[in-house]
Write a protein that holds these residues in place. Structure first.
Motif, PDB file in Angstrom:
ATOM      1  N   GLY A 216      85.029 -12.693  20.131  1.00  8.18           N
ATOM      2  CA  GLY A 216      85.020 -12.303  21.329  1.00  8.18           C
ATOM      3  C   GLY A 216      86.160 -12.897  22.034  1.00  8.18           C
ATOM      4  O   GLY A 216      86.583 -12.146  23.083  1.00  8.18           O
ATOM      5  N   GLU A 217      86.672 -13.978  21.560  1.00 10.39           N
ATOM      6  CA  GLU A 217      87.630 -14.549  22.156  1.00 10.39           C
ATOM      7  C   GLU A 217      89.057 -13.953  21.674  1.00 10.39           C
ATOM      8  O   GLU A 217      90.239 -14.329  22.415  1.00 10.39           O
ATOM      9  N   ILE A 218      89.246 -13.204  20.501  1.00 12.21           N
ATOM     10  CA  ILE A 218      90.502 -12.865  19.969  1.00 12.21           C
ATOM     11  C   ILE A 218      91.363 -12.207  21.018  1.00 12.21           C
ATOM     12  O   ILE A 218      92.350 -12.519  21.065  1.00 12.21           O
ATOM     13  N   ILE A 219      90.667 -11.139  21.335  1.00 15.21           N
ATOM     14  CA  ILE A 219      91.517 -10.090  22.337  1.00 15.21           C
ATOM     15  C   ILE A 219      91.865 -10.852  23.648  1.00 15.21           C
ATOM     16  O   ILE A 219      93.128 -10.789  23.801  1.00 15.21           O
ATOM     17  N   PRO A 220      90.913 -11.647  24.386  1.00 16.85           N
ATOM     18  CA  PRO A 220      91.684 -12.424  25.504  1.00 16.85           C
ATOM     19  C   PRO A 220      92.813 -13.239  25.152  1.00 16.85           C
ATOM     20  O   PRO A 220      93.986 -13.481  25.761  1.00 16.85           O
ATOM     21  N   LYS A 221      92.630 -13.965  24.038  1.00 24.86           N
ATOM     22  CA  LYS A 221      93.752 -15.066  23.529  1.00 24.86           C
ATOM     23  C   LYS A 221      95.050 -14.271  23.138  1.00 24.86           C
ATOM     24  O   LYS A 221      96.167 -14.753  23.529  1.00 24.86           O
ATOM     25  N   LEU A 222      94.898 -13.152  22.690  1.00 17.91           N
ATOM     26  CA  LEU A 222      95.908 -12.252  22.054  1.00 17.91           C
ATOM     27  C   LEU A 222      96.788 -11.595  23.452  1.00 17.91           C
ATOM     28  O   LEU A 222      98.098 -11.930  23.502  1.00 17.91           O
ATOM     29  N   ILE A 223      96.018 -11.347  24.302  1.00 17.07           N
ATOM     30  CA  ILE A 223      96.502 -10.772  25.629  1.00 17.07           C
ATOM     31  C   ILE A 223      97.330 -11.851  26.261  1.00 17.07           C
ATOM     32  O   ILE A 223      98.476 -11.778  26.861  1.00 17.07           O
ATOM     33  N   GLU A 224      96.902 -12.992  26.315  1.00 16.72           N
ATOM     34  CA  GLU A 224      97.405 -14.279  26.929  1.00 16.72           C
ATOM     35  C   GLU A 224      98.724 -14.511  26.307  1.00 16.72           C
ATOM     36  O   GLU A 224      99.432 -14.877  26.910  1.00 16.72           O
ATOM     37  N   VAL A 225      98.788 -14.557  25.037  1.00 15.79           N
ATOM     38  CA  VAL A 225      99.978 -14.922  24.536  1.00 15.79           C
ATOM     39  C   VAL A 225     100.955 -13.825  24.510  1.00 15.79           C
ATOM     40  O   VAL A 225     102.182 -14.194  24.636  1.00 15.79           O
ATOM     41  N   ILE A 226     100.808 -12.481  24.414  1.00 22.00           N
ATOM     42  CA  ILE A 226     101.603 -11.536  24.614  1.00 22.00           C
ATOM     43  C   ILE A 226     102.267 -11.559  26.046  1.00 22.00           C
ATOM     44  O   ILE A 226     103.530 -11.618  26.097  1.00 22.00           O
ATOM     45  N   LYS A 227     101.502 -11.730  27.106  1.00 16.05           N
ATOM     46  CA  LYS A 227     101.893 -11.657  28.278  1.00 16.05           C
ATOM     47  C   LYS A 227     102.849 -13.169  28.569  1.00 16.05           C
ATOM     48  O   LYS A 227     103.769 -13.035  29.360  1.00 16.05           O
ATOM     49  N   ASP A 228     102.374 -14.321  27.991  1.00 22.12           N
ATOM     50  CA  ASP A 228     102.951 -15.617  28.394  1.00 22.12           C
ATOM     51  C   ASP A 228     104.179 -15.687  27.546  1.00 22.12           C
ATOM     52  O   ASP A 228     105.127 -16.364  27.987  1.00 22.12           O
ATOM     53  N   SER A 229     104.061 -15.404  26.238  1.00 21.93           N
ATOM     54  CA  SER A 229     105.202 -15.612  25.386  1.00 21.93           C
ATOM     55  C   SER A 229     106.192 -14.722  24.699  1.00 21.93           C
ATOM     56  O   SER A 229     107.223 -14.806  24.482  1.00 21.93           O
ATOM     57  N   ILE A 230     105.401 -13.627  24.461  1.00 22.22           N
ATOM     58  CA  ILE A 230     106.089 -12.609  23.508  1.00 22.22           C
ATOM     59  C   ILE A 230     106.920 -11.712  24.490  1.00 22.22           C
ATOM     60  O   ILE A 230     108.144 -11.136  24.593  1.00 22.22           O
ATOM     61  N   ALA A 231     106.300 -11.040  25.573  1.00 25.74           N
ATOM     62  CA  ALA A 231     106.974 -10.058  26.426  1.00 25.74           C
ATOM     63  C   ALA A 231     107.837 -10.826  27.071  1.00 25.74           C
ATOM     64  O   ALA A 231     107.547 -11.803  27.553  1.00 25.74           O
ATOM     65  N   VAL A 232     109.155 -10.075  27.275  1.00 20.53           N
ATOM     66  CA  VAL A 232     110.294 -10.589  27.724  1.00 20.53           C
ATOM     67  C   VAL A 232     110.023 -10.446  29.260  1.00 20.53           C
ATOM     68  O   VAL A 232     109.863  -9.570  29.886  1.00 20.53           O
ATOM     69  N   GLY A 233     110.014 -11.678  30.181  1.00 15.98           N
ATOM     70  CA  GLY A 233     109.680 -11.762  31.267  1.00 15.98           C
ATOM     71  C   GLY A 233     108.216 -11.118  31.750  1.00 15.98           C
ATOM     72  O   GLY A 233     108.110 -10.706  33.187  1.00 15.98           O
ATOM     73  N   GLY A 234     107.543 -11.170  30.931  1.00 19.47           N
ATOM     74  CA  GLY A 234     106.042 -10.452  31.023  1.00 19.47           C
ATOM     75  C   GLY A 234     106.116  -9.319  31.051  1.00 19.47           C
ATOM     76  O   GLY A 234     105.004  -8.580  31.260  1.00 19.47           O
ATOM     77  N   ASP A 235     107.268  -8.355  30.479  1.00 20.90           N
ATOM     78  CA  ASP A 235     107.240  -6.920  30.773  1.00 20.90           C
ATOM     79  C   ASP A 235     106.855  -6.395  29.392  1.00 20.90           C
ATOM     80  O   ASP A 235     107.368  -6.766  28.292  1.00 20.90           O
ATOM     81  N   ILE A 236     105.692  -5.840  29.193  1.00 19.11           N
ATOM     82  CA  ILE A 236     104.806  -5.290  28.117  1.00 19.11           C
ATOM     83  C   ILE A 236     105.908  -4.210  27.579  1.00 19.11           C
ATOM     84  O   ILE A 236     105.716  -4.070  26.388  1.00 19.11           O
TER      85      ILE A 236
END
Length: 304
Positions: A216-236
């Motif tokens: 159950g924690e996989i998707i919330p943690k994935l969203i957190e990493v995408i927004k904080d680290s992968i997306a440039v300036g938080g832009d999806i």
């Protein structure tokens, strides 16, 4: 002149052995075998080697009974959780031989209770950062010996051993259109291990490992990493696509992923761009599970 030998890819999970064989027919590469066999009990690589060998051999025999192999060259992907994987600083001035010695030293600091002499290492350079970074994978040599002994017993030649995630990415890097310049994420979920590889312009640029306490924690943690680290300036919008692979992927997981993440999401079909032996299409029920064979196919396609 390089001579192509039929290549067999075997993916091992804690529940089954999956096999893909690639042959050369006429002027084309063709998938000549797709099959899997479940172990009589859960495969635990911490058990005695005799027990592990017996489970592997029984599963392999089941596959051979249905269709004998035509090749002798085999490569393995072993469970993701057998590999010690870490992202480490890279000394850009070091040659590969000196770099490996440096990375082994860094590894010993991260995992002080493991003797580096007992491990085999491979590394993947990350292309996007300064100073440099590198992803290092360490595999205990006893697991390599199990694979080697299996090949010896069955008169096979061992070619490669890799993680199931990097093996599956062999196919993504071949089939994916990188022309948009946007980031492409590869998510792999298997046996409790969750890892992310990120590519851009055909370059490997980021690695992330998630530590969910439960599914159950996989998707919330994935969203957190995408927004904080992968997306440039938080832009999806800076992300083109999220590819999903692994043994623990269910339809419910995919539905929830698509519901919660506003990125194009895809489970990649490893056989989409290679010919399949017609007999497999007609009679092999395993072909209906093509998504789950991405690691076995990825390591089999490694020399295609």
């Amino acid at each position: 002149m390089n001579v192509f030998h039929n290549h067999i890819g075997i993916n091992l999970t804690n529940s089954r052995m999956q096999l893909v064989e690639v042959a050369f027919a006429g002027e084309d590469f063709i998938v000549s075998n797709i099959d899997e066999a479940y172990f009589n009990e859960s495969l635990d690589f911490n058990e005695k080697e005799t027990k592990i060998s017996s489970l592997l051999q029984n599963a392999f025999n089941d596959i051979l009974i249905r269709k004998p192999l035509t090749g002798k060259h085999v490569s393995f992907t072993l469970p993701q959780n057998l590999f010690f994987i870490a992202e480490l600083p890279l000394e850009n001035t070091l040659l590969d031989a000196d770099l490996m010695e440096h990375l082994q030293w860094e590894f010993s600091l991260l995992f002080p209770y493991n003797d580096i002499k007992d491990f085999h290492f491979q590394f993947h350079r990350i292309d996007s950062v300064t100073p440099g970074r590198v992803v290092v994978g360490g595999l205990h040599k006893k697991f390599m010996k199990i694979s080697s002994d299996f090949c010896s017993r069955n008169e096979l030649t061992l070619m490669y051993i890799d993680t199931p995630h990097f093996a599956s990415d062999n196919i993504l890097k071949t089939d994916t259109d990188f022309s948009s310049g946007k980031k492409i994420i590869s998510l792999f979920v298997s046996d409790g291990s969750v890892t992310l590889n990120v590519y851009q312009d055909e370059k490997y640029i980021e690695f992330h490992k998630l530590f969910p306490k439960n599914a159950g924690e996989i998707i919330p943690k994935l969203i957190e990493v995408i927004k904080d680290s992968i997306a440039v300036g938080g832009d999806i919008g800076s992300i083109s696509k999220l590819y999903v692979a692994g043994d623990d992927i269910t339809e419910i997981f995919m539905e929830n992923l698509k519901k919660n993440i506003r990125i194009e999401i895809e489970r990649h079909n490893p056989f989409d761009k290679i010919k399949i032996d017609s007999s497999l299409l007609e009679s092999n029920m395993q072909f209906s599970k093509q998504y789950s064979f991405i690691s076995a196919a990825g390591i089999a396609f490694r020399i295609v």
